[in-house]
Scaffold this active site. Sequence first.
Site, short mmCIF file in Angstrom:
data_model
loop_
_atom_site.label_atom_id
_atom_site.label_comp_id
_atom_site.label_asym_id
_atom_site.label_seq_id
_atom_site.Cartn_x
_atom_site.Cartn_y
_atom_site.Cartn_z
N TRP A 172 0.83 -1.21 0.00
CA TRP A 172 0.00 0.00 0.00
C TRP A 172 0.86 1.25 0.00
O TRP A 172 0.55 2.22 -0.70
CB TRP A 172 -0.99 0.01 1.17
CG TRP A 172 -1.95 -1.13 1.07
CD1 TRP A 172 -2.11 -2.16 1.94
CD2 TRP A 172 -2.89 -1.38 0.00
NE1 TRP A 172 -3.07 -3.03 1.49
CE2 TRP A 172 -3.56 -2.58 0.30
CE3 TRP A 172 -3.21 -0.71 -1.19
CZ2 TRP A 172 -4.54 -3.12 -0.53
CZ3 TRP A 172 -4.19 -1.25 -2.02
CH2 TRP A 172 -4.83 -2.43 -1.69
N LYS A 174 -12.66 -1.55 7.30
CA LYS A 174 -12.05 -2.38 8.34
C LYS A 174 -12.66 -2.01 9.71
O LYS A 174 -13.49 -2.72 10.22
CB LYS A 174 -10.53 -2.22 8.36
CG LYS A 174 -9.86 -2.82 7.11
CD LYS A 174 -9.08 -1.77 6.41
CE LYS A 174 -8.27 -2.18 5.22
NZ LYS A 174 -8.59 -3.33 4.45
N ASP A 176 -1.66 7.00 6.22
CA ASP A 176 -2.70 6.08 5.76
C ASP A 176 -3.00 5.18 6.96
O ASP A 176 -2.19 4.34 7.35
CB ASP A 176 -2.17 5.25 4.58
CG ASP A 176 -3.16 4.18 4.13
OD1 ASP A 176 -4.22 4.03 4.78
OD2 ASP A 176 -2.87 3.48 3.14
N1 PMP Z 1 -4.15 1.32 2.48
C1 PMP Z 1 -4.23 0.25 3.30
C2 PMP Z 1 -3.37 0.20 4.52
C3 PMP Z 1 -5.11 -0.80 2.99
O1 PMP Z 1 -5.20 -1.87 3.77
C4 PMP Z 1 -5.89 -0.71 1.81
C5 PMP Z 1 -6.83 -1.83 1.44
N2 PMP Z 1 -8.02 -1.77 2.08
C6 PMP Z 1 -5.78 0.43 1.00
C7 PMP Z 1 -4.90 1.42 1.37
C8 PMP Z 1 -6.61 0.60 -0.23
O2 PMP Z 1 -7.88 0.91 0.18
P1 PMP Z 1 -9.12 1.08 -0.82
O3 PMP Z 1 -9.47 -0.29 -1.29
O4 PMP Z 1 -10.16 1.68 0.08
O5 PMP Z 1 -8.71 1.98 -1.92
#
Ligand code: PMP
Length: 360
Positions: free
Chosen positions: A102, A196, A172
């Site tokens: 991520w 989450k 994040d």
């Molecule tokens: N950052 C983290 C730490 C994640 O675990 C995730 C996946 N849920 C994301 C970003 C990407 O999130 P999204 O699917 O909401 O774009």
Amino acid sequence: MSRVYNFSAGPAILPVAVLEKAQNELTDYHGTGMSVMEMSHRSSSFNDIIESAENDLRSLMRIPDHYKVLFLQGGASTQFAMVPLNLMSKHKKADYINTGSWSQKAIEEAQQYGTVNVLASSEDKNFSYIPSLKTLEFTPDSDYIHITTNNTIYGTLFPELPEAGNIPLIADMSSNILSQEYDITKFGLIYAGAQKNIGPAGVTIVIIREDLIGHATDFTPRMLNYQTHSESNSMYNTPPCYPIYMAGLVFKWLLENGGIIAMEKKNREKASLLYDFLDRSSMFKGTVEKDSRSLMNIPFVTGNDALDSLFIKEAEANNLKTLKGHRTVGGMRASIYNAMPIEGVEALITFMKHFEEINS
Ligand code: PMP
């Protein structure tokens, strides 16, 4: 009612009390004769919903008045672009710490808008640890520094935060928001996808210090400019009404259950039960260095792919669901977010003991 223990990394388990409340209010929300899904986002009922969600989040996280709370769409992935578009505008430089897929995605996105300095990375050991913060050399004219507080895939958590003086810290916090106490004033901006610890997918929360709003790069689309959403209180266009309503119910549930202090205590208890078992087991092993262990996502392996697959299959048959690890780590991963009761972790450990006895 038949419920399983759902260890999914996200979308993930939600509190049963919240689901039941939503069920009760589904077809007739507070005597309006309609569901929240069918209601105008300009109605007074929805206005109350979004206002209480914001106020409850503010009191849970102790968010000071000089921070704005925004309810956006596009997931945390859209924030990978919004952050540089809005904040990498002065020196066109930013510092990032690379702790997994991520943060790598965030880095790749930011590289489209300016110079990214990767201050530290744990890629050398498949992201199984958080790099030391002591040796970080911040870029003096960096527009911000970006971290991923909890790495969902690898199961690592920053044990402390980088101290970068006046350089705004951007986090994040998608997979550990509301799970432990943080001092909001240490951050310039926090973002988190909902699926989450907040609610269903579809709303993304941004907490931003007011002075960081209004500096977007010229070519920033209106919908990607924090100023747009801040000026219109997240109502510039139709917001994700139902996920905001659900998030609001989760915030109330958290407040009724002792807030973040109580949640953090429970999360530490749940995580240590599982880590203590992993440290003692002769079959299962955690994959993360001890001082970088996540409270939310706990990956583990047997070291034998066939045994891992058998474990996942038999766990499923025992109502312990979604334990397969991410393909980049393999093995298993137990995600034990706020809504996972301690009984779920105990049931998992009991099953692991049983599996170990039979298969060793
Ligand atoms: N950052 C983290 C730490 C994640 O675990 C995730 C996946 N849920 C994301 C970003 C990407 O999130 P999204 O699917 O909401 O774009």
